[in-house]
Design an enzyme around this catalytic site. Structure first.
Site, PDB file in Angstrom:
ATOM      1  CD  GLU A   1      30.977   9.682  -9.374  1.00  0.00           C
ATOM      2  OE1 GLU A   1      30.020   9.017  -9.152  1.00  0.00           O
ATOM      3  OE2 GLU A   1      31.448  10.490  -8.580  1.00  0.00           O
TER       4      GLU A   1
ATOM      5  CD  GLU B   1      26.641  15.913 -10.398  1.00  0.00           C
ATOM      6  OE1 GLU B   1      27.123  16.199 -11.703  1.00  0.00           O
ATOM      7  OE2 GLU B   1      27.339  16.737  -9.495  1.00  0.00           O
TER       8      GLU B   1
ATOM      9  CD  GLU C   1      26.344  10.571  -5.149  1.00  0.00           C
ATOM     10  OE1 GLU C   1      26.036  11.691  -4.100  1.00  0.00           O
ATOM     11  OE2 GLU C   1      27.639  10.675  -5.394  1.00  0.00           O
TER      12      GLU C   1
ATOM     13  CG  HIS D   1      24.607  -2.471  -9.075  1.00  0.00           C
ATOM     14  ND1 HIS D   1      25.132  -3.859  -8.619  1.00  0.00           N
ATOM     15  CD2 HIS D   1      23.843  -2.533  -8.044  1.00  0.00           C
ATOM     16  CE1 HIS D   1      24.593  -4.161  -7.577  1.00  0.00           C
ATOM     17  NE2 HIS D   1      23.635  -3.446  -6.873  1.00  0.00           N
TER      18      HIS D   1
ATOM     19  CG  ASP E   1      -2.165  -0.936   1.110  1.00  0.00           C
ATOM     20  OD1 ASP E   1      -2.226  -1.534   0.016  1.00  0.00           O
ATOM     21  OD2 ASP E   1      -2.595  -1.371   2.415  1.00  0.00           O
TER      22      ASP E   1
END
Length: 449
Positions: free
Chosen positions: A295, A307, A318, A354, A242
């Site tokens: 990164e 990012e 993130e 991932h 719910d």
């Protein structure tokens, strides 16, 4: 009323009296995470000369400290209504060697559910034949399948084949002092009395980070790389379903799951009432410095925002926003109602990301294809993740040389009804497979499964 896992097709109403006996008998943390901020995990080896005393201690610990699934329901109600601290959570898990040490015969040690009715291997071999006995064999025996290092190279406490882990004792609480007090009491009952040898003690702490004003006073749970953790879990209780429905429409992804995904009947308990689950534990060290340097290197080489470079590796920004949905972060609440039908060639979310490899959201389904032959087959590989970070606090330094390269990570726990079909399958045939997922494989956006 007895529970028949074969008849259950989705989340149960935890307030339905029909399931009360089952929830009172079942340990917590399986159908939903314990949710505490701090946790300690004792990994112990039994003194084989004191087995009867150990059995007595286990019985007392279960009565006074183990938190049932029903107690978790009551605690959730009290917390939502009055903000009541749920107190200390307790959990007890046996390894197969633990069952043997306590005197259980081999035919009374649980085996995988084999819900896919796979033919069983006649003997261990490297070709991936199905086995219901992964739990009985132990993780060290699965080294070749999981691409693990030899047991001799495991962390001290876990690396001696002559002193296997017999049991794991989990204690957790929001108040670290309260948890520490209970942990000292438990340890003092076991170690000085010579009942067990303490092989390892693993401390966990729930890391929090605020991404925006809607994240609440404490923020949302993250892991050491800085990404929101714990999203897209299979849901077994109506309350969970719910709550998810309030955030998503369920047009593309339905996280509901049948109890058979995590539960197996306990042949040593009451038929129709006693159930358990197979727990997998992995200590996953995270090289935060290495990840953030990689990164930055990807961002520089591809001329991407920093990012976005990280999101391409994870599949989410993130703050948890899926990269397949939009070109930037900031969505609240975190969307979970998506799949990859809009991105079959991986132009938005890389195939190696991932979350795309470990939860393909029906992308692997194609009759006659190399992976899942049906929706049910792919969904049957899901696990209930219950990890917690270790080695905190969260490091967010702009200078990557100040970030940790070791000593922090995730104490990964997952529950399932069949280790081969779930954790091991995901590790071997999805995560470790460079050809999973193939571009344009197929998939289905049909929500009516």
């Amino acid at each position: 009323m007895p529970l028949d896992l074969r008849q259950n097709r989705g989340p149960i109403d935890e307030m339905d009296a029909t399931f009360r006996d089952v929830l009172e008998d079942l340990q917590g943390n399986i159908l939903e995470g314990h949710g505490r901020f701090h946790a300690v995990h004792f990994f112990v080896h039994f003194n084989l000369n004191r087995i009867e005393e150990i059995k007595d201690w286990i019985s007392r610990f279960a009565r006074r400290q183990v938190t049932s699934a029903w107690a978790q329901v009551e605690q959730a109600i009290a917390y939502r209504g009055q903000g009541t601290d749920a107190g200390v959570f307790g959990h007890f898990a046996l390894s197969a060697e633990g069952y043997r040490a306590l005197g259980f015969p081999e035919d009374r040690i649980p085996r995988g559910a084999n819900l896919r009715s796979r033919p069983e291997a006649s003997s261990p071999n490297p070709n991936g034949d199905y086995s219901r006995e992964v739990f009985l064999d132990g993780m060290a025996s699965r080294q070749g399948f999981l691409l693990d290092v030899p047991q001799a190279d495991w962390q001290s406490g876990f690396n001696d084949p002559h002193k296997p882990v017999h049991a794991m004792i989990l204690l957790a609480a929001d108040d670290p002092a309260e948890m520490a007090a209970i942990a000292r009491t438990v340890a003092s009952e076991l170690v000085p009395a010579g009942l067990v040898e303490m092989l390892a003690v693993e401390q966990g702490v729930n890391l929090k980070k605020k991404f925006g004003p809607k994240d609440g006073p404490d923020g949302v749970s993250v892991e050491h790389f800085g990404y929101v953790d714990g999203r897209s879990q299979p849901l077994f209780l109506r309350r969970q379903a719910d709550q998810e429905d309030r955030h998503t429409g369920g047009s593309f992804w339905d996280p509901r799951a049948a109890l058979s995904l995590v539960l197996v009947p306990d042949s040593n308990g009451t038929p129709g009432t006693s159930f358990g689950s197979f727990l997998v534990f992995r200590k996953l060290e995270q090289n935060v410095r290495g990840f953030k340097n990689a990164e930055r290197q990807v961002a520089a080489e591809l001329n991407l925002p920093l990012e976005l470079a990280g999101a391409m590796a994870v599949g989410r920004y993130e703050d948890g926003t899926p990269i397949v949905l939009q070109a930037g972060d900031g969505a609240r609440p975190i969307p979970n109602d998506f799949n990859y039908d809009c991105d079959p060639e991986a132009q938005k979310c890389p195939l190696h990301a991932h979350i795309r490899k470990t939860n393909p959201r029906l992308e692997s389904v194609k009759f006659g294809g190399p992976f899942a032959q049906s929706i049910e087959e792919e969904l049957g590989h899901r696990i209930a993740r219950r990890g917690i970070p270790y080695g905190g606090p969260l490091s967010e330094a702009d200078d990557t040389s100040e970030l940790p390269s070791r000593g922090v990570g995730l104490l990964f726990f997952c529950y399932q009804s069949d280790i081969w079909e779930q954790f091991e399958f995901m590790q071997r045939f999805w995560a470790n497979n460079p050809l999973f997922v193939e571009p344009g494989l197929g998939g289905s956006a049909n929500p009516n499964y």
